[in-house]
Design a protein around this motif. Structure first.
Motif, PDB file in Angstrom:
ATOM      1  N   LEU A  71       0.803  -1.222   0.000  1.00  0.00           N
ATOM      2  CA  LEU A  71       0.000   0.000   0.000  1.00  0.00           C
ATOM      3  C   LEU A  71       0.835   1.271   0.000  1.00  0.00           C
ATOM      4  O   LEU A  71       0.276   2.372  -0.049  1.00  0.00           O
ATOM      5  N   GLN A  72       2.159   1.133   0.016  1.00  0.00           N
ATOM      6  CA  GLN A  72       2.992   2.336   0.032  1.00  0.00           C
ATOM      7  C   GLN A  72       2.741   3.229  -1.185  1.00  0.00           C
ATOM      8  O   GLN A  72       2.692   4.465  -1.049  1.00  0.00           O
ATOM      9  N   PRO A  73       2.557   2.693  -2.406  1.00  0.00           N
ATOM     10  CA  PRO A  73       2.233   3.575  -3.525  1.00  0.00           C
ATOM     11  C   PRO A  73       0.908   4.313  -3.363  1.00  0.00           C
ATOM     12  O   PRO A  73       0.727   5.399  -3.930  1.00  0.00           O
ATOM     13  N   VAL A  74      -0.027   3.735  -2.599  1.00  0.00           N
ATOM     14  CA  VAL A  74      -1.267   4.455  -2.307  1.00  0.00           C
ATOM     15  C   VAL A  74      -0.950   5.696  -1.481  1.00  0.00           C
ATOM     16  O   VAL A  74      -1.472   6.795  -1.737  1.00  0.00           O
ATOM     17  N   ALA A  75      -0.074   5.530  -0.486  1.00  0.00           N
ATOM     18  CA  ALA A  75       0.348   6.693   0.303  1.00  0.00           C
ATOM     19  C   ALA A  75       1.083   7.698  -0.576  1.00  0.00           C
ATOM     20  O   ALA A  75       0.889   8.919  -0.443  1.00  0.00           O
ATOM     21  N   THR A  76       1.933   7.217  -1.474  1.00  0.00           N
ATOM     22  CA  THR A  76       2.642   8.130  -2.381  1.00  0.00           C
ATOM     23  C   THR A  76       1.650   8.982  -3.158  1.00  0.00           C
ATOM     24  O   THR A  76       1.851  10.196  -3.325  1.00  0.00           O
ATOM     25  N   ALA A  77       0.581   8.364  -3.642  1.00  0.00           N
ATOM     26  CA  ALA A  77      -0.434   9.109  -4.398  1.00  0.00           C
ATOM     27  C   ALA A  77      -1.163  10.103  -3.498  1.00  0.00           C
ATOM     28  O   ALA A  77      -1.338  11.280  -3.854  1.00  0.00           O
ATOM     29  N   LEU A  78      -1.611   9.651  -2.333  1.00  0.00           N
ATOM     30  CA  LEU A  78      -2.376  10.520  -1.442  1.00  0.00           C
ATOM     31  C   LEU A  78      -1.570  11.734  -0.996  1.00  0.00           C
ATOM     32  O   LEU A  78      -2.123  12.830  -0.820  1.00  0.00           O
ATOM     33  N   PHE A  79      -0.263  11.556  -0.814  1.00  0.00           N
ATOM     34  CA  PHE A  79       0.583  12.625  -0.271  1.00  0.00           C
ATOM     35  C   PHE A  79       1.417  13.315  -1.356  1.00  0.00           C
ATOM     36  O   PHE A  79       2.311  14.101  -1.031  1.00  0.00           O
ATOM     37  N   ALA A  80       1.143  13.046  -2.626  1.00  0.00           N
ATOM     38  CA  ALA A  80       1.936  13.627  -3.713  1.00  0.00           C
ATOM     39  C   ALA A  80       1.946  15.150  -3.615  1.00  0.00           C
ATOM     40  O   ALA A  80       0.903  15.795  -3.618  1.00  0.00           O
ATOM     41  N   ASN A  81       3.172  15.723  -3.562  1.00  0.00           N
ATOM     42  CA  ASN A  81       3.271  17.151  -3.269  1.00  0.00           C
ATOM     43  C   ASN A  81       4.631  17.704  -3.690  1.00  0.00           C
ATOM     44  O   ASN A  81       5.193  18.551  -3.017  1.00  0.00           O
ATOM     45  N   SER A  82       5.156  17.207  -4.820  1.00  0.00           N
ATOM     46  CA  SER A  82       6.455  17.702  -5.299  1.00  0.00           C
ATOM     47  C   SER A  82       6.451  17.852  -6.821  1.00  0.00           C
ATOM     48  O   SER A  82       7.220  17.183  -7.513  1.00  0.00           O
ATOM     49  N   PRO A  83       5.619  18.749  -7.348  1.00  0.00           N
ATOM     50  CA  PRO A  83       5.465  18.847  -8.803  1.00  0.00           C
ATOM     51  C   PRO A  83       6.402  19.846  -9.485  1.00  0.00           C
ATOM     52  O   PRO A  83       6.318  19.991 -10.712  1.00  0.00           O
ATOM     53  N   PHE A  84       7.268  20.525  -8.728  1.00  0.00           N
ATOM     54  CA  PHE A  84       8.123  21.556  -9.329  1.00  0.00           C
ATOM     55  C   PHE A  84       9.598  21.250  -9.078  1.00  0.00           C
ATOM     56  O   PHE A  84       9.991  20.799  -8.001  1.00  0.00           O
ATOM     57  N   THR A  85      10.421  21.530 -10.077  1.00  0.00           N
ATOM     58  CA  THR A  85      11.873  21.437  -9.968  1.00  0.00           C
ATOM     59  C   THR A  85      12.479  22.538 -10.830  1.00  0.00           C
ATOM     60  O   THR A  85      11.992  22.809 -11.937  1.00  0.00           O
ATOM     61  N   ASP A  86      13.526  23.174 -10.337  1.00  0.00           N
ATOM     62  CA  ASP A  86      14.240  24.193 -11.106  1.00  0.00           C
ATOM     63  C   ASP A  86      13.311  25.292 -11.626  1.00  0.00           C
ATOM     64  O   ASP A  86      13.502  25.826 -12.712  1.00  0.00           O
ATOM     65  N   GLY A  87      12.279  25.621 -10.850  1.00  0.00           N
ATOM     66  CA  GLY A  87      11.428  26.752 -11.183  1.00  0.00           C
ATOM     67  C   GLY A  87      10.290  26.462 -12.136  1.00  0.00           C
ATOM     68  O   GLY A  87       9.624  27.399 -12.594  1.00  0.00           O
ATOM     69  N   ARG A  88       9.998  25.189 -12.404  1.00  0.00           N
ATOM     70  CA  ARG A  88       8.919  24.875 -13.354  1.00  0.00           C
ATOM     71  C   ARG A  88       8.358  23.486 -13.056  1.00  0.00           C
ATOM     72  O   ARG A  88       8.984  22.697 -12.344  1.00  0.00           O
ATOM     73  N   PRO A  89       7.187  23.154 -13.615  1.00  0.00           N
ATOM     74  CA  PRO A  89       6.647  21.802 -13.433  1.00  0.00           C
ATOM     75  C   PRO A  89       7.625  20.757 -13.956  1.00  0.00           C
ATOM     76  O   PRO A  89       8.288  20.955 -14.975  1.00  0.00           O
ATOM     77  N   ASN A  90       7.723  19.648 -13.233  1.00  0.00           N
ATOM     78  CA  ASN A  90       8.686  18.613 -13.588  1.00  0.00           C
ATOM     79  C   ASN A  90       8.070  17.388 -14.253  1.00  0.00           C
ATOM     80  O   ASN A  90       8.771  16.417 -14.543  1.00  0.00           O
ATOM     81  N   GLY A  91       6.749  17.410 -14.478  1.00  0.00           N
ATOM     82  CA  GLY A  91       6.083  16.292 -15.133  1.00  0.00           C
ATOM     83  C   GLY A  91       5.602  15.209 -14.189  1.00  0.00           C
ATOM     84  O   GLY A  91       5.039  14.207 -14.641  1.00  0.00           O
ATOM     85  N   PHE A  92       5.791  15.397 -12.892  1.00  0.00           N
ATOM     86  CA  PHE A  92       5.384  14.405 -11.905  1.00  0.00           C
ATOM     87  C   PHE A  92       4.527  15.074 -10.835  1.00  0.00           C
ATOM     88  O   PHE A  92       4.620  16.276 -10.604  1.00  0.00           O
TER      89      PHE A  92
END
Length: 456
Positions: A202-223
């Protein structure tokens, strides 16, 4: 990890390694919750990262918190690298300055939330005077790896030298990510194995629920969770979904054999860290370590080695849930509530194992690979992950109701699941909300994150 273990008792047999894990067993009445979270500091006037040295640096923040709390400093070659509390909590710094609270073992999620509130209040009282704020994102959204300061911590220097040899993203993991982890107890080897299997699946379920890192180097990173994706190219020897945990007969012995196959980083003698990166713990036990002839393994060496592997669920003398991006205070408490509800009630644990019983290794690995990008829109074994998450949350709720741990207002621990239930109801992660902000009111700049995505 706030500081490394100091126990010079010799370890000469494989059985002693197994016994070290078995010593973590506790009766159910003594089960506790330990919550760790990292937060990324920045200078509020400039939105720049915070270096270690200087009047407004990490060292000044640690010194101020020591005065504020009375906690004792942790030293490393003349540098304060953390603080420790008499009741068991600690503050440490991660390689890029991420400021971490390692909470004390506590009886319920209500106590976790109180501990967190007290820590954030004390930290604010010191940090405000230094012009320091803290992001509640799972990855620094703006600074490049080269712009990120490096903390003067001996074990990190060794890790930083080794990481590029075994993956392309290890330095990003060290310097630019932030997570929240929950540490939970087990009563026996069989109880550990059941909890390990349920929480790994179930760890990937937690990864989805807590997903909160969509930016890198000042722009969206595709994740949605770039932090989680980074772990997939960090060091395959010591990361991942531990497929052996799902084999018949999995227990302490199997975990020990896996851990023995993981190359070492360092051996600590006194205050000195000896770089033995790539070496075998078996050679250290036999006194045949090429870098340290005649040195033999101690309990400290084994405990420290166990802290340098990073599977999605890590076994030490407790189980550590490692799949989530950090979020705000409510999300940190929600992480504890989610796993306590699933794992600390027998009926809930049975239901969690039933939920994932149809997933084989192929399905688990495919989900782990897709969830950092897709979040709740991923699928597993023909099911939409949003539906799986809703079912997992319902199981967690039932487990917390059965525990019946109430706060001073008579509320049980299900109170702390509300942020996750809102995410599932909306079908949108915090990362997706931030991406909408970026395309909308933020006007395609991440600078507003330093106001909107901070601990308050």
């Amino acid at each position: 990890m706030a500081r490394d273990t100091s126990d010079t008792t010799p370890l000469t047999t494989r059985a002693a390694l197994i016994d070290w894990f078995a010593a973590g067993e506790k009766p159910r009445a003594r089960f506790a919750i330990g919550t760790e979270h990292e937060k990324i500091p920045f200078h509020t006037a400039t939105c720049e990262p915070v270096p270690y040295a200087g009047d407004r640096g990490i060292r000044a923040l640690l010194d101020g918190l020591a005065r504020e709390t009375g906690w004792e400093p942790i030293w490393d070659v003349g540098n304060v690298i953390g603080l420790t509390a008499p009741e068991g909590g600690a503050i440490s710094i991660e390689p890029g300055g991420q400021f971490e609270l390692s909470g004390a073992p506590l009886p319920d999620v209500h106590a976790t939330a109180r501990e967190l509130a007290e820590h954030l209040a004390a930290t604010r009282r010191v940090a405000d005077g230094l012009g320091i704020g803290f992001l509640d994102l799972g990855m620094s959204p703006k600074w490049t790896q080269g712009e990120t300061p490096v903390m003067p911590k001996s074990r990190y220097r060794i890790m930083a030298g080794y990481m590029p040899k075994v993956g392309s993203l290890g330095l990003d993991m060290m310097l630019r990510t932030a997570t929240v982890q929950v540490n939970l107890d087990f009563s026996s080897e069989a109880d550990m194995a059941r909890k390990m299997r349920a929480s790994l699946a179930l760890q990937p379920v937690a990864t989805a629920l807590f997903a909160n890192s969509p930016f890198t180097d000042g722009r969206p990173n595709g994740f949605l969770s770039r932090r989680s994706e980074i772990w997939r190219d960090t060091d395959a020897d010591r990361t991942g979904m531990l497929p052996g945990a799902f084999e018949p007969g999995f227990g302490y012995e199997a975990y020990v054999d896996w851990l023995l196959d993981v190359p070492m980083y360092f051996v600590k003698r006194g205050d000195t860290y000896h770089d033995v990166s790539g070496a075998s713990f078996r050679d250290l036990m036999a006194g045949k370590l090429a870098q340290m002839p005649g040195a033999y393994a101690t309990v400290s060496d084994w405990a420290n080695h166990a802290s340098t592997v990073f599977p999605e669920v890590r076994l030490k003398r407790f189980l550590e849930m490692r799949g989530a991006d950090v979020g705000d205070a409510g999300m940190i408490a929600a992480q504890a509530a989610f796993w306590v509800g699933l794992l600390y009630d027998d009926a809930a644990l049975d239901a969690a194992l039933d939920l994932v019983s149809g997933w084989g290794g192929t399905e688990r690995e495919a989900l782990r690979a897709t969830v950092p990008r897709l979040g709740l829109a991923a699928s597993v074994a023909g099911r939409n992950l949003g539906g799986v998450a809703a079912e997992a949350l319902a199981i967690a709720r039932s487990g917390l109701v059965a525990r019946a741990r109430r706060d001073e207002h008579g509320r049980d621990e299900t109170l702390h699941l509300q942020p996750l239930e809102a995410i599932v109801a909306a079908g949108r992660t915090h990362a997706e909300d931030r991406l909408a902000d970026y395309d909308g009111p933020w006007r395609r700049s991440v600078d507003p994150a330093f106001t909107d995505c901070t601990f308050r």
